[in-house]
Design a protein around this motif. Sequence first.
Motif, PDB file in Angstrom:
ATOM      1  N   SER A  16      49.711  62.967  63.495  1.00  0.00           N
ATOM      2  CA  SER A  16      50.795  63.777  62.924  1.00  0.00           C
ATOM      3  C   SER A  16      51.566  63.051  61.847  1.00  0.00           C
ATOM      4  O   SER A  16      52.686  63.406  61.531  1.00  0.00           O
ATOM      5  CB  SER A  16      51.764  64.216  64.033  1.00  0.00           C
ATOM      6  OG  SER A  16      52.564  63.129  64.472  1.00  0.00           O
ATOM      7  N   GLY A  17      50.974  61.983  61.278  1.00  0.00           N
ATOM      8  CA  GLY A  17      51.637  61.255  60.203  1.00  0.00           C
ATOM      9  C   GLY A  17      51.588  62.010  58.894  1.00  0.00           C
ATOM     10  O   GLY A  17      51.378  63.226  58.859  1.00  0.00           O
ATOM     11  N   ILE A  18      51.757  61.308  57.793  1.00  0.00           N
ATOM     12  CA  ILE A  18      51.819  61.973  56.496  1.00  0.00           C
ATOM     13  C   ILE A  18      50.533  62.738  56.209  1.00  0.00           C
ATOM     14  O   ILE A  18      50.569  63.890  55.757  1.00  0.00           O
ATOM     15  CB  ILE A  18      52.130  60.953  55.389  1.00  0.00           C
ATOM     16  CG1 ILE A  18      53.591  60.498  55.516  1.00  0.00           C
ATOM     17  CG2 ILE A  18      51.884  61.552  54.003  1.00  0.00           C
ATOM     18  CD1 ILE A  18      54.011  59.450  54.525  1.00  0.00           C
ATOM     19  N   ALA A  19      49.375  62.130  56.477  1.00  0.00           N
ATOM     20  CA  ALA A  19      48.108  62.830  56.225  1.00  0.00           C
ATOM     21  C   ALA A  19      47.962  64.042  57.140  1.00  0.00           C
ATOM     22  O   ALA A  19      47.651  65.149  56.687  1.00  0.00           O
ATOM     23  CB  ALA A  19      46.937  61.877  56.407  1.00  0.00           C
ATOM     24  N   VAL A 256      40.126  69.223  76.795  1.00  0.00           N
ATOM     25  CA  VAL A 256      39.151  69.570  75.766  1.00  0.00           C
ATOM     26  C   VAL A 256      39.763  70.639  74.875  1.00  0.00           C
ATOM     27  O   VAL A 256      40.178  71.703  75.355  1.00  0.00           O
ATOM     28  CB  VAL A 256      37.832  70.086  76.375  1.00  0.00           C
ATOM     29  CG1 VAL A 256      36.852  70.463  75.264  1.00  0.00           C
ATOM     30  CG2 VAL A 256      37.216  69.049  77.300  1.00  0.00           C
ATOM     31  N   GLN A 257      39.861  70.331  73.569  1.00  0.00           N
ATOM     32  CA  GLN A 257      40.366  71.296  72.609  1.00  0.00           C
ATOM     33  C   GLN A 257      39.227  71.716  71.684  1.00  0.00           C
ATOM     34  O   GLN A 257      38.891  71.028  70.738  1.00  0.00           O
ATOM     35  CB  GLN A 257      41.504  70.710  71.787  1.00  0.00           C
ATOM     36  CG  GLN A 257      42.043  71.657  70.718  1.00  0.00           C
ATOM     37  CD  GLN A 257      42.498  72.986  71.275  1.00  0.00           C
ATOM     38  OE1 GLN A 257      43.468  73.047  72.037  1.00  0.00           O
ATOM     39  NE2 GLN A 257      41.799  74.069  70.939  1.00  0.00           N
ATOM     40  N   PRO A 258      38.603  72.881  71.969  1.00  0.00           N
ATOM     41  CA  PRO A 258      37.527  73.360  71.082  1.00  0.00           C
ATOM     42  C   PRO A 258      38.094  73.767  69.718  1.00  0.00           C
ATOM     43  O   PRO A 258      39.231  74.235  69.609  1.00  0.00           O
ATOM     44  CB  PRO A 258      36.968  74.575  71.827  1.00  0.00           C
ATOM     45  CG  PRO A 258      37.490  74.480  73.221  1.00  0.00           C
ATOM     46  CD  PRO A 258      38.807  73.777  73.108  1.00  0.00           C
ATOM     47  N   ALA A 259      37.299  73.578  68.669  1.00  0.00           N
ATOM     48  CA  ALA A 259      37.736  73.929  67.315  1.00  0.00           C
ATOM     49  C   ALA A 259      36.523  74.103  66.408  1.00  0.00           C
ATOM     50  O   ALA A 259      35.464  73.514  66.640  1.00  0.00           O
ATOM     51  CB  ALA A 259      38.659  72.858  66.746  1.00  0.00           C
ATOM     52  N   ASP A 260      36.715  74.914  65.371  1.00  0.00           N
ATOM     53  CA  ASP A 260      35.656  75.104  64.384  1.00  0.00           C
ATOM     54  C   ASP A 260      35.615  73.962  63.376  1.00  0.00           C
ATOM     55  O   ASP A 260      34.549  73.621  62.851  1.00  0.00           O
ATOM     56  CB  ASP A 260      35.871  76.423  63.629  1.00  0.00           C
ATOM     57  CG  ASP A 260      35.741  77.638  64.527  1.00  0.00           C
ATOM     58  OD1 ASP A 260      34.862  77.623  65.410  1.00  0.00           O
ATOM     59  OD2 ASP A 260      36.537  78.589  64.360  1.00  0.00           O
ATOM     60  N   ILE A 261      36.779  73.383  63.080  1.00  0.00           N
ATOM     61  CA  ILE A 261      36.882  72.275  62.139  1.00  0.00           C
ATOM     62  C   ILE A 261      37.686  71.163  62.803  1.00  0.00           C
ATOM     63  O   ILE A 261      38.751  71.416  63.373  1.00  0.00           O
ATOM     64  CB  ILE A 261      37.572  72.715  60.836  1.00  0.00           C
ATOM     65  CG1 ILE A 261      36.767  73.805  60.132  1.00  0.00           C
ATOM     66  CG2 ILE A 261      37.772  71.524  59.897  1.00  0.00           C
ATOM     67  CD1 ILE A 261      37.500  74.433  58.944  1.00  0.00           C
ATOM     68  N   VAL A 262      37.174  69.938  62.732  1.00  0.00           N
ATOM     69  CA  VAL A 262      37.833  68.780  63.328  1.00  0.00           C
ATOM     70  C   VAL A 262      38.247  67.838  62.201  1.00  0.00           C
ATOM     71  O   VAL A 262      37.438  67.501  61.330  1.00  0.00           O
ATOM     72  CB  VAL A 262      36.897  68.050  64.309  1.00  0.00           C
ATOM     73  CG1 VAL A 262      37.519  66.745  64.784  1.00  0.00           C
ATOM     74  CG2 VAL A 262      36.567  68.947  65.498  1.00  0.00           C
ATOM     75  N   ILE A 263      39.517  67.418  62.209  1.00  0.00           N
ATOM     76  CA  ILE A 263      40.034  66.531  61.171  1.00  0.00           C
ATOM     77  C   ILE A 263      40.666  65.314  61.827  1.00  0.00           C
ATOM     78  O   ILE A 263      41.560  65.438  62.663  1.00  0.00           O
ATOM     79  CB  ILE A 263      41.079  67.240  60.285  1.00  0.00           C
ATOM     80  CG1 ILE A 263      40.453  68.475  59.617  1.00  0.00           C
ATOM     81  CG2 ILE A 263      41.637  66.282  59.233  1.00  0.00           C
ATOM     82  CD1 ILE A 263      41.441  69.316  58.827  1.00  0.00           C
ATOM     83  N   SER A 264      40.196  64.135  61.447  1.00  0.00           N
ATOM     84  CA  SER A 264      40.796  62.882  61.907  1.00  0.00           C
ATOM     85  C   SER A 264      41.747  62.403  60.828  1.00  0.00           C
ATOM     86  O   SER A 264      41.321  62.022  59.733  1.00  0.00           O
ATOM     87  CB  SER A 264      39.719  61.831  62.176  1.00  0.00           C
ATOM     88  OG  SER A 264      40.304  60.668  62.748  1.00  0.00           O
ATOM     89  N   ALA A 265      43.048  62.441  61.119  1.00  0.00           N
ATOM     90  CA  ALA A 265      44.079  62.066  60.152  1.00  0.00           C
ATOM     91  C   ALA A 265      44.973  60.975  60.729  1.00  0.00           C
ATOM     92  O   ALA A 265      46.190  60.990  60.571  1.00  0.00           O
ATOM     93  CB  ALA A 265      44.907  63.291  59.763  1.00  0.00           C
ATOM     94  N   CYS A 266      44.346  60.029  61.397  1.00  0.00           N
ATOM     95  CA  CYS A 266      45.078  58.919  62.001  1.00  0.00           C
ATOM     96  C   CYS A 266      45.227  57.792  60.988  1.00  0.00           C
ATOM     97  O   CYS A 266      44.772  57.887  59.853  1.00  0.00           O
ATOM     98  CB  CYS A 266      44.315  58.412  63.222  1.00  0.00           C
ATOM     99  SG  CYS A 266      43.963  59.680  64.459  1.00  0.00           S
ATOM    100  N   HIS A 267      45.849  56.711  61.426  1.00  0.00           N
ATOM    101  CA  HIS A 267      45.912  55.537  60.575  1.00  0.00           C
ATOM    102  C   HIS A 267      44.504  54.955  60.409  1.00  0.00           C
ATOM    103  O   HIS A 267      43.595  55.258  61.187  1.00  0.00           O
ATOM    104  CB  HIS A 267      46.864  54.499  61.165  1.00  0.00           C
ATOM    105  CG  HIS A 267      47.622  53.737  60.129  1.00  0.00           C
ATOM    106  ND1 HIS A 267      47.035  52.769  59.360  1.00  0.00           N
ATOM    107  CD2 HIS A 267      48.913  53.805  59.726  1.00  0.00           C
ATOM    108  CE1 HIS A 267      47.932  52.266  58.532  1.00  0.00           C
ATOM    109  NE2 HIS A 267      49.085  52.880  58.726  1.00  0.00           N
ATOM    110  N   THR A 268      44.332  54.118  59.403  1.00  0.00           N
ATOM    111  CA  THR A 268      43.011  53.630  59.001  1.00  0.00           C
ATOM    112  C   THR A 268      42.170  53.115  60.161  1.00  0.00           C
ATOM    113  O   THR A 268      41.019  53.528  60.338  1.00  0.00           O
ATOM    114  CB  THR A 268      43.186  52.515  57.950  1.00  0.00           C
ATOM    115  OG1 THR A 268      43.609  53.117  56.718  1.00  0.00           O
ATOM    116  CG2 THR A 268      41.909  51.745  57.714  1.00  0.00           C
ATOM    117  N   ILE A 269      42.716  52.215  60.964  1.00  0.00           N
ATOM    118  CA  ILE A 269      41.930  51.613  62.044  1.00  0.00           C
ATOM    119  C   ILE A 269      41.507  52.670  63.047  1.00  0.00           C
ATOM    120  O   ILE A 269      40.378  52.669  63.555  1.00  0.00           O
ATOM    121  CB  ILE A 269      42.742  50.501  62.738  1.00  0.00           C
ATOM    122  CG1 ILE A 269      42.965  49.342  61.769  1.00  0.00           C
ATOM    123  CG2 ILE A 269      42.039  50.006  63.992  1.00  0.00           C
ATOM    124  CD1 ILE A 269      43.915  48.276  62.294  1.00  0.00           C
TER     125      ILE A 269
END
Length: 525
Positions: A16-19, A256-269
């Motif tokens: 939930s950060g800036i990205a 389990v959260q099903p979704a059509d599109i998955v986005i990883s918007a975490c910090h780099t590591i």
Amino acid sequence: MTKISHEKVEVVIAGSGIAGSTMAAELGEAGFSVVVLEAGPERKLSEMISSQIWSRRLRWAGPEVQETGDLVGAANFAMGWGTGGAGLHWYANWYRLHPDDFHVRSKYGRSLDWPISYDDLRPWYDHAQAYFGVSGDYDPNAPTGAPYPMPAIPISDQSAAIKKGFDAEGLTLSLNTLAVNSISYDGRAGCLLDGWCDAGCPIGALANPLVLQWPRAQKAGVELRHNAYVARFETDPSGSRATGVVYIDENGNENVQPADIVISACHTIWNARLLLLSSTDKHPDGLGNRSGTLGQYFTSHALTTIHGLFERETEPHTGVTGANTLCLEDYDNKLPAKDAFGSRAWLVGQAAKPNDLLGTALAKPELFGDALDDYLRKASSHYGNMTVLCEEDSIAENRIVLDHSKNDRFGLPQAHVTNSLPQANVVRSEMAKSEGLRIFKAAGTSEAWAGPRNPMHMIGGTIMGNDPSSSVTNSFGQLHEVKNVFIAGASLFPTPGAINPTATLAALVFRTADHIRTNRSSLLP
């Protein structure tokens, strides 16, 4: 452990950060059903308390990151924990990468190339600075772009004292560009210049997700779940499509959260770690790692601080934490000497409180007792400081891997980061330190000294590229192998340049969100 299944949504976002918050607001306003999963607790503006000790609550409280190399130690300082992530304690320095930063391999035979150019990203830089609200003036050494929506914050007494040294060295010192309101903007107040950006900004003068993205996202119907620790991404039996996200809630239950599109918007590591944790028989080395580059090409910025005591009063406790002024002159000279490589940028006149992070006391950690008391009495009114960021080459040896000998509280392998500065970058960093001490001497300091070299910012590990055999994603952050998985954040950058990454991160998020909107019919089943 109880397993809980949730109703399917169109988009699930980890982080939930800036990205993550920007992506959530953009896709929510485009009509997508969106759920955001945040590993930390809920944060409120009332928790933004002007105390550097208090501000530590906003920093990383997740599992330890193992680190190896000569340029390590940024993880806990840089990452966030809770609503808004690191966007609650960032310094709001707002810079564009320069055109050559996108083509380092082609032009210099080092590092990597981006799959896009500055011109591809320029309209998204323009859009991002209007969205966030950026204060600044024209700088002849910065890349071309739209005028800033707000005038720059005026020069501080600290910067004015240091400027004499830049003038003597023939270097241009410009007013800094910041995602901080110099005047009222978009319903948010102007900055008080009280120097507490590092502890958060309860009045919203500094653009942070609590006052900027989340009100928009919530109005659009985006759901935000806290204490939702993402453990892995799941794929269908063929391995060609993601089906959702598995996360652990505050009660230790697997969700389990099903979704059509998955986005990883975490910090780099964490972006790299999650893909590595999502290995299956179809993706044995991690999701999206057919190229073998997942986790590789981790970079940072080699940071050195310069400190000094001036005869004139500098009021160092006032201003902004990021910097009041900036020097980009000679940034584009990536070959300043035979054995040196990389750009460098000076961030000048950072607000400094007496204690704790970035404090004047920490600038001389060897002092104690009467000596420390005498120094602080002088430094509280006469201290000045600046920071130089130097470029780090992207090399495969600097990388993020899983450490299977050390697990987090849920039994998942911790991340292990290796980061050592290539020798040509070491030489560049040493040149910059010498330059900084000359500048302070020319400015008339009674005493000047340099801090040790440290890392700042974390970049790379899920790099973008046109060739699936040598990169993890395409230029939109879309996994080459699994088309409904996207990465958002600085982990996409093939090279770091020598400036703070958030403006570029935001421009990429807006570009990717537009791509998802435009290609909605092909991305949704």
